[in-house]
Design a protein around this motif. Structure first.
Motif, PDB file in Angstrom:
ATOM      1  N   THR A  67       0.851  -1.196   0.000  1.00  0.00           N
ATOM      2  CA  THR A  67       0.000   0.000   0.000  1.00  0.00           C
ATOM      3  C   THR A  67       0.890   1.252   0.000  1.00  0.00           C
ATOM      4  N   GLN A  69       0.528   3.446   2.251  1.00  0.00           N
ATOM      5  CA  GLN A  69       0.564   3.815   3.673  1.00  0.00           C
ATOM      6  C   GLN A  69       1.727   3.108   4.365  1.00  0.00           C
ATOM      7  N   LEU A  84      -7.769   1.359   2.471  1.00  0.00           N
ATOM      8  CA  LEU A  84      -6.477   1.471   1.784  1.00  0.00           C
ATOM      9  C   LEU A  84      -6.461   0.648   0.504  1.00  0.00           C
ATOM     10  N   LYS A  92      -9.088  -2.894  -2.478  1.00  0.00           N
ATOM     11  CA  LYS A  92      -8.654  -2.404  -1.180  1.00  0.00           C
ATOM     12  C   LYS A  92      -8.433  -3.603  -0.259  1.00  0.00           C
TER      13      LYS A  92
END
Length: 254
Positions: A67, A69, A84, A92
């Motif tokens: 991801t 993140q 995410l 996701k």
């Protein structure tokens, strides 16, 4: 112990679903699950515990590889993780509940409980709660004997007495690869000394460590089914067929 059903090894099992990053189908995604179902394969997935005690389908302890993140999966709530996007695709991160709903019993599912080997058993308890009423062929496995011992001891109370429970294993647990393990855990897992507590219905063993005495003996007496991971070619599949009952594969179609 639950006698392992025939469906557990009846068809090849797609490792983290039938993923193909070149086609935008990312591992452990709903798209990877759909692709496996469409091709007639079983599905293996990984589940991780979230900060709020839920489960998401995700392999790594941290988010960076898959991801945009950064951070530890365990530091986020399930709702935040489910928002995410997985890098390289349109999916996701799925919650485990959403993943179960998507599969809906259409193919065998093998759920690996990821663990920090810290004695936290909430993930196992949450998995049991979600699987107690799941209407489809499903099995649970883990490297960590502690959650499996819990599920074994309380299967009836948890409503999962019908669910096969398995151990994942390999020949050695080096400090470099398994820094979270204590010396005692390393010895127990290497020599399968947890067997009286975990009492697996099946075994999933590392392809790199075949042949090996532990899967050979468990497959022979008491006759447990043995799967092997991760098979990535027809040549590896041929080797696996000598020592195991089914493959967990990726990167090709058996």
């Amino acid at each position: 112990m639950t006698q392992a059903p025939d469906w557990l090894v009846a068809r090849p099992i797609a490792h983290r679903g039938l993923h193909d990053s070149r086609a935008g189908v990312i591992e452990n995604s709903l798209s990877a699950a759909r692709a496996a179902i469409a091709s007639g394969f079983g599905v293996e997935c990984d589940v991780q515990l979230t900060r709020d005690g839920d489960l998401v389908v995700f392999h790594d302890d941290t988010l960076e590889r898959l991801t945009a993140q950064a951070g530890d999966v365990a530091h986020f709530d399930a709702r935040a993780l489910a928002a995410l996007e997985l890098t390289g695709g349109r999916d996701k991160i799925p919650t485990f509940a959403a993943f179960l709903s998507e599969i809906g019993g259409r193919t065998p599912l093998v759920v690996e409980l990821k663990s920090r080997f810290d004695g936290d058993l909430r993930g196992a308890q949450r998995a049991a709660a979600l699987l107690a009423d799941y209407a489809g062929p499903v099995a649970i496995e883990s490297f960590d004997p502690e959650p499996m011992a819990l599920l074994r001891a309380h299967a009836q109370t948890l409503g999962i007495a019908h669910v096969p429970l398995g151990m994942v294993g390999e020949a050695r647990y080096s400090e470099a690869d398994w820094p979270m393990l204590s010396p005692a855990q390393r010895v127990e897992m290497t020599h399968f000394l947890h067997y009286p507590r975990s009492r697996p219905d099946f075994l999933s063993w590392s392809l790199a460590d075949l042949p090996h005495a532990i899967p050979f003996l468990l497959r022979t007496t008491p006759g447990l089914p043995v799967t092997t991971w991760t098979v990535r070619s027809p040549e590896q599949a041929a080797l696996a067929a000598q020592w195991t009952d089914q493959i967990v594969f990726e990167g090709f179609r058996p």
